[in-house]
Design a protein around this motif. Sequence first.
Motif, short mmCIF file in Angstrom:
data_model
loop_
_atom_site.label_atom_id
_atom_site.label_comp_id
_atom_site.label_asym_id
_atom_site.label_seq_id
_atom_site.Cartn_x
_atom_site.Cartn_y
_atom_site.Cartn_z
N PRO A 210 0.71 -0.97 0.05
CA PRO A 210 -0.06 -0.04 -0.04
C PRO A 210 0.97 1.40 -0.08
CG PRO A 210 0.06 -0.94 2.17
CD PRO A 210 0.91 -1.78 1.26
N ARG A 211 0.40 2.28 -0.68
CA ARG A 211 1.20 3.58 -0.75
C ARG A 211 0.52 4.63 -1.45
NH1 ARG A 211 6.19 1.80 -3.04
NH2 ARG A 211 5.59 -0.02 -1.79
N THR A 212 0.65 5.83 -1.02
CA THR A 212 0.14 6.84 -1.61
C THR A 212 1.10 7.63 -2.65
OG1 THR A 212 0.88 8.47 0.21
CG2 THR A 212 -1.43 7.50 0.24
N ILE A 213 0.67 8.09 -3.71
CA ILE A 213 1.63 8.43 -4.86
C ILE A 213 1.09 9.93 -5.53
CG2 ILE A 213 2.42 6.19 -5.48
CD1 ILE A 213 0.45 6.45 -7.86
N SER A 214 2.13 10.41 -5.94
CA SER A 214 1.87 11.90 -6.75
C SER A 214 2.50 11.49 -8.06
CB SER A 214 2.64 12.82 -5.93
OG SER A 214 2.10 13.18 -4.71
N ILE A 215 1.98 12.37 -8.97
CA ILE A 215 2.47 12.47 -10.30
C ILE A 215 2.78 13.49 -11.23
CG2 ILE A 215 1.39 10.31 -10.56
CD1 ILE A 215 -0.72 11.50 -12.24
N ILE A 216 3.81 13.55 -12.00
CA ILE A 216 3.85 14.78 -13.07
C ILE A 216 3.61 13.98 -14.28
CG2 ILE A 216 5.35 16.39 -13.87
CD1 ILE A 216 7.06 16.58 -11.22
N ASP B 270 12.35 7.19 -12.77
CA ASP B 270 12.70 8.03 -13.98
C ASP B 270 11.30 8.38 -14.71
OD1 ASP B 270 15.28 7.86 -13.31
OD2 ASP B 270 15.41 5.66 -14.01
N TRP B 271 11.57 8.89 -15.95
CA TRP B 271 10.63 9.20 -16.88
C TRP B 271 9.93 7.77 -17.54
CZ3 TRP B 271 8.27 13.54 -17.29
CH2 TRP B 271 8.89 14.88 -16.90
N ILE B 272 8.62 7.73 -17.26
CA ILE B 272 7.85 6.56 -18.01
C ILE B 272 7.14 7.12 -19.15
CG2 ILE B 272 6.15 4.80 -17.32
CD1 ILE B 272 6.85 5.51 -14.30
N THR B 273 7.20 6.39 -20.21
CA THR B 273 6.49 6.62 -21.46
C THR B 273 5.28 5.72 -21.54
OG1 THR B 273 8.46 7.31 -22.60
CG2 THR B 273 6.56 6.80 -23.92
N VAL B 274 4.02 6.53 -21.76
CA VAL B 274 2.69 5.83 -21.76
C VAL B 274 2.06 6.27 -23.18
CG1 VAL B 274 0.23 5.43 -21.03
CG2 VAL B 274 2.40 5.55 -19.38
N THR B 275 1.86 5.17 -24.12
CA THR B 275 1.05 5.62 -25.39
C THR B 275 -0.18 4.96 -25.24
OG1 THR B 275 3.22 5.66 -26.43
CG2 THR B 275 1.32 5.31 -27.91
N ASP B 276 -1.17 5.93 -25.57
CA ASP B 276 -2.49 5.49 -25.59
C ASP B 276 -2.94 5.38 -27.21
OD1 ASP B 276 -5.30 5.09 -25.92
OD2 ASP B 276 -5.77 6.47 -24.04
N SER B 277 -2.96 4.05 -27.69
CA SER B 277 -3.11 3.94 -29.24
C SER B 277 -4.36 4.19 -29.74
CB SER B 277 -3.06 2.36 -29.37
OG SER B 277 -3.65 1.71 -28.58
N ASP B 278 -5.45 4.09 -28.73
CA ASP B 278 -6.85 4.42 -29.06
C ASP B 278 -6.92 5.87 -29.24
OD1 ASP B 278 -7.96 1.91 -29.10
OD2 ASP B 278 -8.16 1.91 -26.77
N ALA B 279 -6.45 6.83 -28.21
CA ALA B 279 -6.38 8.35 -28.26
C ALA B 279 -5.44 8.82 -28.92
CB ALA B 279 -6.58 8.75 -26.80
N GLY B 280 -4.40 8.01 -29.63
CA GLY B 280 -3.46 8.54 -30.40
C GLY B 280 -2.30 9.50 -29.51
N THR B 281 -2.38 9.23 -28.37
CA THR B 281 -1.29 10.23 -27.40
C THR B 281 -0.42 9.75 -26.60
OG1 THR B 281 -2.98 10.00 -25.55
CG2 THR B 281 -3.44 11.79 -26.98
N THR B 282 0.74 10.44 -26.34
CA THR B 282 1.90 9.75 -25.78
C THR B 282 2.06 10.71 -24.46
OG1 THR B 282 2.77 8.92 -27.68
CG2 THR B 282 4.46 9.35 -25.87
N THR B 283 2.46 10.37 -23.42
CA THR B 283 2.52 10.95 -22.28
C THR B 283 3.62 10.51 -21.35
OG1 THR B 283 -0.02 11.15 -22.00
CG2 THR B 283 1.30 11.98 -20.07
N LEU B 284 4.60 11.48 -20.95
CA LEU B 284 5.67 11.24 -20.05
C LEU B 284 5.37 11.34 -18.65
CD1 LEU B 284 8.70 13.11 -22.03
CD2 LEU B 284 7.52 10.44 -22.51
N TYR B 285 5.63 10.44 -17.79
CA TYR B 285 5.21 10.36 -16.34
C TYR B 285 6.62 10.35 -15.39
CZ TYR B 285 0.14 9.20 -17.10
OH TYR B 285 -1.10 9.33 -17.49
N LYS B 286 6.28 11.07 -14.33
CA LYS B 286 7.13 11.05 -13.04
C LYS B 286 6.14 10.55 -12.11
CE LYS B 286 11.61 12.41 -13.98
NZ LYS B 286 12.78 11.86 -13.48
#
Length: 343
Positions: free
Chosen positions: A165-171, A253-269
Motif C-alpha cells: 500500500p502507498r500514496t503517490i503523486s505524479i507529474i 525515471d521518466w515513464i512513457t505511456v502511449t494510448d493507441s486508441d486516443a493517439g496520445t503519448t504522455t511522459l510520467y514521473k
Amino acid sequence: MGQFLRDNWFVVVIAIVIIGFVSYFIYDSNKYNVSSMKYGDSDVVMSVTGGNVTADEIYSDLSKDDGELLYNLYKNAVVSQTVKETDKIKNDAKTLQDNIVSYAKQQDSDNYKQIIEQELYAYGYSSYDDLDDYCLESVKEAQMNENYVDNHFASLSKAVVSKKPRTISIITMSVSDASNLTSDEQKKKVNIDSALQKESFAKTATTYSEDTTASDKGVYGYIDEDDKDSSSSSLDSSVIEAALKLKKGETSDWITVTDSDAGTTTLYKVHVNETDVNQIHKSKNTTIKRQLLNAILNDNTGLSTKIVQANAKKLKISIKDKTTKKKLNAYINEQLKGDASNE
C-alpha cells in the motif's frame, strides 16, 4: 457509467429503493419489527397507501435474483436507521450528485438524464428524480463502513499490508513523439528534471504537471498491487508497477505511456509519498482515506455484508415472513462466504 457510479465515492455497495413500494419490512411502533397481517388467504408483507401487498403478489413479481433484491432493501433499512443525515452528509451527497451529472453530460449533453436513469434502473430506482436518494444513501453507507473500519482497523488493515500500500503523486507531460521531442518539449523536460533537484515533488508538480492533479500538488492518491490489473484505474499499469518498486520518498525515471486508441503519448514521473498503512489511514485527504477504505472492503471477504449485519443486530430488525427470511439469509450467507467483488 456503471463503473463510475460504483467507484466514484469509493463504496462497494449501494442501497436500493424499489419501484412501487418502499420496503418489504413493516415497522411497528418501534420501527424495527415487522407486523404480521392477513389479506384473504395470503400473508401481508407490507402496507402502502394504495393498499396491502401480499407475499403471493411480491413473489410472483420477483426475478431469479430476488435474494439480492431483498438484501438491498434490508441493507437500505439498516443504513437509513444507522447513519444520521448530517449537513456534511447532505453536502457530500450533493457533491456526488453533481459529479455524476457532470460525468454523464460529458458522455452526451443532450441525453444525460436518460444515461443516468438507465444506470439507476440497475440499482432498483425508478427514474432520474431518484438520483438524490441514490447519492444520499451512498454517502451514508460509506460513512457506516468507515466507522466500522476505523473501529477495527488494526485487524482489517492486515489484508492490504502485503500488497504494498502507498500514496503517490505524479507529474505528466504530453509529447508528440517520445523518441523525438520537439525543442519546446525537450526544454520543458529539462526544466522539470532541474526543478526536482532543487525543490519538492509537490511544488514541481504544481508548476509543471499537465495533469489535473497539479491543482492538488500532484497528489494522485492510494494504490496497491491490485491496481495493476484494475480496469477502473486511470493510471497505466506501467506507471503503477514503477510506483510499487519505489520506497517512500523516491521518484521514478521518466515513464512513457502511449494510448493507441486516443493517439496520445504522455511522459510520467511518479513519486511515493507514504507506505505506512497506519499513516495513510490518518491522512487528512478524504479521497485517500476512502480509497484505502475501498481496498480494505475488497480485501476482506464479505466485510461489507458483515458491517450491515453488525449494525442490523444493534437495530434488532425482525422479519416475520418465513419465505422472505429464508431467501434473505441464504443471500447473506453466500456473501459472507465470499465474493467481495459482488458487493
